[in-house]
Motif scaffolding. Structure first.
Motif, PDB file in Angstrom:
ATOM      1  N   TRP A   5       0.836  -1.204   0.000  1.00  0.00           N
ATOM      2  CA  TRP A   5       0.000   0.000   0.000  1.00  0.00           C
ATOM      3  C   TRP A   5       0.869   1.251   0.000  1.00  0.00           C
ATOM      4  O   TRP A   5       1.882   1.305   0.704  1.00  0.00           O
ATOM      5  CB  TRP A   5      -0.905   0.008   1.230  1.00  0.00           C
ATOM      6  N   ALA A   8      -1.675   7.772  -1.897  1.00  0.00           N
ATOM      7  CA  ALA A   8      -1.933   8.195  -3.273  1.00  0.00           C
ATOM      8  C   ALA A   8      -1.340   9.569  -3.578  1.00  0.00           C
ATOM      9  O   ALA A   8      -0.957   9.826  -4.717  1.00  0.00           O
ATOM     10  CB  ALA A   8      -3.433   8.206  -3.546  1.00  0.00           C
ATOM     11  N   TRP A  35      -6.068   9.040   0.856  1.00  0.00           N
ATOM     12  CA  TRP A  35      -6.272   7.851   0.036  1.00  0.00           C
ATOM     13  C   TRP A  35      -5.003   7.016   0.000  1.00  0.00           C
ATOM     14  O   TRP A  35      -3.913   7.556  -0.133  1.00  0.00           O
ATOM     15  CB  TRP A  35      -6.640   8.242  -1.394  1.00  0.00           C
ATOM     16  N   ARG A  37      -3.448   3.467  -2.055  1.00  0.00           N
ATOM     17  CA  ARG A  37      -3.655   2.601  -3.215  1.00  0.00           C
ATOM     18  C   ARG A  37      -2.829   1.332  -3.007  1.00  0.00           C
ATOM     19  O   ARG A  37      -1.711   1.385  -2.505  1.00  0.00           O
ATOM     20  CB  ARG A  37      -3.194   3.292  -4.487  1.00  0.00           C
ATOM     21  N   SER A  38      -3.395   0.230  -3.443  1.00  0.00           N
ATOM     22  CA  SER A  38      -2.675  -1.038  -3.279  1.00  0.00           C
ATOM     23  C   SER A  38      -2.078  -1.490  -4.602  1.00  0.00           C
ATOM     24  O   SER A  38      -2.534  -1.095  -5.678  1.00  0.00           O
ATOM     25  CB  SER A  38      -3.607  -2.120  -2.730  1.00  0.00           C
ATOM     26  N   ARG A  42      -6.594  -1.910  -5.550  1.00  0.00           N
ATOM     27  CA  ARG A  42      -7.646  -1.462  -4.625  1.00  0.00           C
ATOM     28  C   ARG A  42      -7.314  -0.077  -4.079  1.00  0.00           C
ATOM     29  O   ARG A  42      -6.167   0.365  -4.114  1.00  0.00           O
ATOM     30  CB  ARG A  42      -7.794  -2.447  -3.470  1.00  0.00           C
ATOM     31  N   SER A  43      -8.349   0.590  -3.557  1.00  0.00           N
ATOM     32  CA  SER A  43      -8.182   1.904  -2.925  1.00  0.00           C
ATOM     33  C   SER A  43      -8.786   1.864  -1.529  1.00  0.00           C
ATOM     34  O   SER A  43      -9.798   1.197  -1.297  1.00  0.00           O
ATOM     35  CB  SER A  43      -8.883   2.994  -3.729  1.00  0.00           C
ATOM     36  N   ASP A  61     -11.535   1.213  -9.706  1.00  0.00           N
ATOM     37  CA  ASP A  61     -12.243   2.387 -10.206  1.00  0.00           C
ATOM     38  C   ASP A  61     -13.704   2.036 -10.491  1.00  0.00           C
ATOM     39  O   ASP A  61     -13.999   0.978 -11.062  1.00  0.00           O
ATOM     40  CB  ASP A  61     -11.590   2.905 -11.493  1.00  0.00           C
TER      41      ASP A  61
END
Length: 124
Positions: A5, A8, A35, A37-38, A42-43, A61
């Motif tokens: 992770w 963002a 945020w 992001r992976s 994923r978020s 998304d």
């Protein structure tokens, strides 16, 4: 492959052990919408008013996602300031106390899913 992770906004990688301190640092800077992001696409959204947090996990998304819940919580809380300046208000049952939010985020980063004892609402 293990899922990793990053934040963002700056690409800074975070582990489950470090995420609380890194979230707190951003909150101290007045950044209340955060945020992650992976590497799997994923978020993870973390939006706080410094007392409660909306924690949302999105598969990708366009996914309506799922979020941490506090069943039976009564009332509404405001002050969830988004990066675009919008000030949101959420029912308390759709947010969790800040300490619970930190625990949930750390577990997601470590295990890929919310803690089994954390109430969760699927929005799909």
């Amino acid at each position: 492959m293990d899922e990793s992770w990053t934040f963002a906004d700056d690409g800074e990688r975070s582990s489950a052990d470090a995420v609380r301190a890194r979230l707190l640092a951003r909150i101290d800077q007045g950044r209340l919408e955060i945020w992650l992001r992976s590497s799997a696409g994923r978020s993870l959204a973390f939006v706080t008013n410094t007392e409660r947090a909306m924690v949302m996990l999105l598969a990708g998304d366009g996914d309506p996602g799922e979020h941490a819940a506090d069943p039976g919580a009564d009332g509404w809380s405001d002050g969830f300031l988004l990066a675009n300046g919008q000030d949101d208000e959420y029912p308390d049952e759709d947010t969790v106390p800040l300490t619970a939010a930190f625990r949930i985020v750390a577990h997601i980063l470590a295990e890929g899913s919310p803690p089994p004892d954390a109430p969760w609402s699927v929005d799909r």
